[in-house]
Motif scaffolding. Structure first.
Motif, short mmCIF file in Angstrom:
data_model
loop_
_atom_site.label_atom_id
_atom_site.label_comp_id
_atom_site.label_asym_id
_atom_site.label_seq_id
_atom_site.Cartn_x
_atom_site.Cartn_y
_atom_site.Cartn_z
N THR A 1 44.26 51.06 35.26
CA THR A 1 43.85 51.22 36.65
C THR A 1 44.53 50.15 37.50
N GLN A 2 44.63 50.41 38.80
CA GLN A 2 45.27 49.43 39.67
C GLN A 2 44.30 48.28 39.93
N THR A 3 44.69 47.08 39.47
CA THR A 3 43.84 45.90 39.67
C THR A 3 44.57 44.81 40.44
N GLY A 4 45.85 44.97 40.64
CA GLY A 4 46.59 44.03 41.46
C GLY A 4 47.07 44.74 42.72
N PHE A 5 47.10 44.04 43.83
CA PHE A 5 47.42 44.66 45.09
C PHE A 5 48.63 43.97 45.72
N PRO A 6 49.36 44.70 46.57
CA PRO A 6 50.55 44.10 47.18
C PRO A 6 50.24 42.77 47.88
N SER A 7 51.15 41.82 47.73
CA SER A 7 50.99 40.51 48.36
C SER A 7 52.36 39.98 48.74
N GLU A 8 52.37 39.06 49.68
CA GLU A 8 53.63 38.48 50.14
C GLU A 8 53.40 37.04 50.58
N VAL A 9 54.31 36.15 50.19
CA VAL A 9 54.27 34.74 50.57
C VAL A 9 55.59 34.39 51.26
N ASN A 10 55.50 33.79 52.44
CA ASN A 10 56.67 33.27 53.16
C ASN A 10 56.52 31.76 53.29
N ASP A 11 57.52 31.04 52.81
CA ASP A 11 57.47 29.57 52.78
C ASP A 11 58.74 29.05 53.45
N SER B 1 54.99 40.85 45.78
CA SER B 1 54.57 41.60 44.60
C SER B 1 54.05 42.95 45.04
N ALA B 2 54.45 44.00 44.32
CA ALA B 2 54.00 45.35 44.65
C ALA B 2 52.68 45.70 43.99
N GLY B 3 52.08 44.75 43.29
CA GLY B 3 50.83 45.02 42.59
C GLY B 3 51.09 45.42 41.15
N TRP B 4 50.02 45.73 40.41
CA TRP B 4 50.19 46.10 39.01
C TRP B 4 49.00 46.92 38.55
N PHE B 5 49.18 47.55 37.37
CA PHE B 5 48.11 48.30 36.73
C PHE B 5 47.70 47.55 35.47
N ASN B 6 46.43 47.58 35.18
CA ASN B 6 45.90 46.80 34.08
C ASN B 6 44.85 47.59 33.31
N GLY B 7 44.76 47.33 32.01
CA GLY B 7 43.73 47.94 31.19
C GLY B 7 43.08 46.90 30.32
N THR B 8 41.81 47.03 30.06
CA THR B 8 41.09 46.07 29.23
C THR B 8 40.39 46.78 28.09
N ALA B 9 40.19 46.06 27.00
CA ALA B 9 39.45 46.57 25.84
C ALA B 9 38.70 45.41 25.22
N ARG B 10 37.58 45.69 24.58
CA ARG B 10 36.75 44.66 23.97
C ARG B 10 36.89 44.71 22.45
N ALA B 11 36.97 43.52 21.85
CA ALA B 11 37.00 43.42 20.40
C ALA B 11 36.46 42.05 20.02
N ALA B 12 35.70 41.98 18.93
CA ALA B 12 35.14 40.71 18.47
C ALA B 12 36.26 39.83 17.92
N GLN B 13 36.18 38.52 18.21
CA GLN B 13 37.19 37.57 17.76
C GLN B 13 36.54 36.22 17.53
N ASN B 14 37.18 35.41 16.69
CA ASN B 14 36.70 34.06 16.40
C ASN B 14 37.76 33.07 16.86
N LEU B 15 37.38 32.18 17.77
CA LEU B 15 38.32 31.23 18.33
C LEU B 15 38.95 30.35 17.25
N TYR B 16 38.16 29.92 16.26
CA TYR B 16 38.63 28.95 15.28
C TYR B 16 39.15 29.61 14.00
#
Length: 359
Positions: free
Chosen positions: A68-78, A40-55
């Motif tokens: 902003t960049q919140t994910g970073f490069p990673s690699e798995v070899n299996d 994975s080459a990583g990713w950019f992410n944005g967050t926002a807050r808003a009131a919500q009701n689960l039910y």
């Protein structure tokens, strides 16, 4: 919302199969090797807050968060090597025994990850026995161990993006398969013990073990000349049986996002008056699920309806398969996932069109 995601998945497999007999025992020997690389080459992410009701969910106005960049490069070899021998003792008994050696390595460049690299080198066994008292009836029992991944830290943790170390899971199963005319019936009792990934003090980590006991069943086959039916379901008793330091309240609880029951019914009708045309419909049920491993709240179960049509023909002497599927046909609102402090919204009514041509 994720932007700039880029994933690479590479798979290779080589396998050799041979059949022979020794001292009246039939052997079907399989030797193979696998290689899988996921990057994975990583990713950019944005967050926002808003009131919500689960039910009683309400509509939320559109937002445009800063990415902003919140994910970073990673690699798995299996890498894996395996050998299995299916032994036949006459017409009624079979024994399958095998070993798999797994060499696993994961790396991540996330500076917040306390352990960016993991390595594992395990040999895991697989044994199963099958008895066929009748031609169309078989009973089997199996026991196996396997090395499996335990997950990736979600965005709301301090070690987000970290790939957790693999761990060994154990599974036991006892089942029956029977064929009644054109219908195949299957049922099995199973127990799986697997590692538990959970969040402790905002760090996502392997922190215990879960046990899944259940009954699964299915029936599939042709009913008459033009109708096919598939019914499947699982009744599950899942429990957190071991906890690590920092999460004692999870002991004895149901693992997050784990339904106690699931059921699916799918049918297809081939129209005799229009050769090649088939209509289908399916109803799917998922039971209620806990929002976290402490079971502080639950999301309701849901049912969805899918409708579809399939048309098989030949064009320029090539086999052509055209298909249309309408998922969540009633446009039901539901929570599709729950866990890691997050809830996932189920997909709305979705139309999928596909075309396949055999050359």
């Amino acid at each position: 919302m994720l932007k700039g995601q880029e994933y690479t998945n590479t798979n290779h497999r080589v396998e050799a199969i041979g059949r022979f007999a020794t001292a009246g025992i039939g052997h079907e020997l399989t030797i193979g090797a696998t290689y899988n690389r996921r990057a994975s080459a990583g990713w950019f992410n944005g967050t926002a807050r808003a009131a919500q009701n689960l039910y009683d969910p309400v509509d939320i106005a559109p937002v445009s968060p800063t990415l902003t960049q919140t994910g970073f490069p990673s690699e798995v070899n299996d890498r894996g090597l395996y050998v299995f021998d299916r032994m036949s003792f006459g017409e009624q008994w079979q024994l399958l025994a095998g070993l798999r050696k797994t060499v696993y390595r994961s790396e991540a460049s996330n500076p917040s990850s306390p352990v960016p690299t993991y390595r594992a080198d395990k040999v895991t066994p697989n044994v199963s026995v099958m008895w066929k008292p009748l031609k169309d009836l078989s009973v089997y029992a199996s026991a196996l161990r396997g090395l499996e991944e335990t997950g990736t830290a979600p965005l709301n943790t301090d070690n987000f993006g970290q790939v957790l170390p693999p761990a060994v899971s154990r599974q036991h199963e006892l089942g029956v398969k029977a064929r009644l005319g054109a219908v195949l019936l299957q049922t099995a009792l199973f127990q799986t013990d697997r590692p538990l990934a959970t969040t402790i003090n905002r760090v996502y980590q392997v922190g215990g073990e879960t046990r899944y006991r259940g009954l699964e069943f299915s029936a599939s086959g042709e009913i008459g000349r033009d109708f096919a039916l598939v019914v499947s379901g699982v009744v599950l008793d899942a429990e957190i049986t071991k906890v690590g330091t920092g999460n004692p309240l999870e002991l004895g609880k149901t693992p997050e996002n784990t339904p106690k029951n699931t059921l699916g019914v799918f049918g297809e009708y081939r129209l005799p008056m229009v050769p090649g045309l088939a209509l289908n419909a399916g109803v799917y049920h998922v039971g209620k699920r806990a929002v976290n491993n402490s079971n502080q709240a639950w999301v309701d179960g849901y049912q969805t309806l899918s409708l579809g049509a399939r048309y098989q023909t030949r064009i320029f002497d090539k086999a052509v398969n055209l298909q249309a599927n309408l998922d969540n046909a009633t446009n039901r609102n539901y929570w599709s996932t729950a866990g890691n402090g997050l809830l996932g919204v189920g997909a709305p009514r979705t139309l999928r069109l596909t075309a396949k041509v055999d050359f």
